[in-house]
Design a protein around this motif. Structure first.
Motif, PDB file in Angstrom:
ATOM      1  N   CYS A 133     -15.750  14.820  -0.606  1.00 47.05           N
ATOM      2  CA  CYS A 133     -16.711  14.965   0.494  1.00 47.05           C
ATOM      3  C   CYS A 133     -16.032  14.665   1.831  1.00 47.05           C
ATOM      4  CB  CYS A 133     -17.896  14.019   0.301  1.00 47.05           C
ATOM      5  SG  CYS A 133     -19.096  14.551  -0.935  1.00 47.05           S
ATOM      6  N   GLN A 135     -13.059  15.071   2.708  1.00 49.48           N
ATOM      7  CA  GLN A 135     -12.119  16.119   3.117  1.00 49.48           C
ATOM      8  C   GLN A 135     -12.774  17.498   3.177  1.00 49.48           C
ATOM      9  OE1 GLN A 135      -8.175  15.906   1.431  1.00 49.48           O
ATOM     10  NE2 GLN A 135      -8.449  13.747   0.966  1.00 49.48           N
ATOM     11  N   GLY A 136     -14.087  17.557   2.908  1.00 52.72           N
ATOM     12  CA  GLY A 136     -14.814  18.814   3.025  1.00 52.72           C
ATOM     13  C   GLY A 136     -14.677  19.761   1.832  1.00 52.72           C
ATOM     14  N   TYR A 137     -14.300  19.227   0.666  1.00 55.83           N
ATOM     15  CA  TYR A 137     -14.096  20.084  -0.506  1.00 55.83           C
ATOM     16  C   TYR A 137     -15.043  19.790  -1.660  1.00 55.83           C
ATOM     17  CZ  TYR A 137      -9.807  21.661   1.675  1.00 55.83           C
ATOM     18  OH  TYR A 137      -8.911  22.200   2.542  1.00 55.83           O
ATOM     19  N   MET A 142     -21.422  19.652  -0.107  1.00 53.42           N
ATOM     20  CA  MET A 142     -21.627  20.847   0.714  1.00 53.42           C
ATOM     21  C   MET A 142     -23.061  21.359   0.610  1.00 53.42           C
ATOM     22  SD  MET A 142     -18.221  22.848  -0.382  1.00 53.42           S
ATOM     23  CE  MET A 142     -17.095  23.318   0.897  1.00 53.42           C
TER      24      MET A 142
END
Length: 143
Positions: A133, A135-137, A142
């Motif tokens: 989360c 690192q946006g992955y 999401m």
């Protein structure tokens, strides 16, 4: 990364995909990328923490596809909800092999049925403890 599981992934796709290779460098020359989740168990890395461990059905993984059916897969760690230190992960290897091989087949144009993983059960996902989360992955973070 879990390069030792490449042979298991390769065996699982071998009937449908001529060859595949594991990119240990996880370089920027990837063609495709897909976030998903696998399962795992964790123990706290802090020897003074009273929390013995935890399991998760929402361990973030980012799969990247490269030319000629190459791939890399980064599995993101989680932090202890008691002391906030990174955990020591024990990956559920079967879930990793299933998710990575499914994605390789899909990217190779193989007609595959999307697995039904059932209703999500368990504790809520804590985005502040999930490195995926941060690192946006993380697919869970999401949504």
């Amino acid at each position: 990364m879990f390069p030792k599981l490449h042979q298991d992934v390769s065996n699982k796709v071998s009937r449908d995909v001529a060859s595949t290779w594991f990119n240990e460098s996880d370089g920027d020359d990837f063609k495709k990328q897909y976030p998903t989740n696998v399962m795992g168990k964790f123990t706290c890395s802090n020897g003074n923490c009273l929390k013995s461990g935890w399991s998760s059905k929402k361990v973030a993984i980012r799969i990247r596809g490269y030319r000629n059916n190459g791939y890399s897969a980064i599995v993101f760690n989680q932090r202890c909800d008691s002391c906030k230190q990174l955990g020591n992960m024990i990956l559920d290897e079967a879930s990793y092999v299933d998710r990575v091989s499914f994605r390789i087949k899909k990217w190779a144009g193989v007609s595959v049925e999307t697995p039904c993983y059932g209703e999500e059960k368990g504790l809520p996902h804590k985005e502040e403890l999930c490195e995926g989360c941060k690192q946006g992955y993380c697919k869970k973070g999401m949504s």
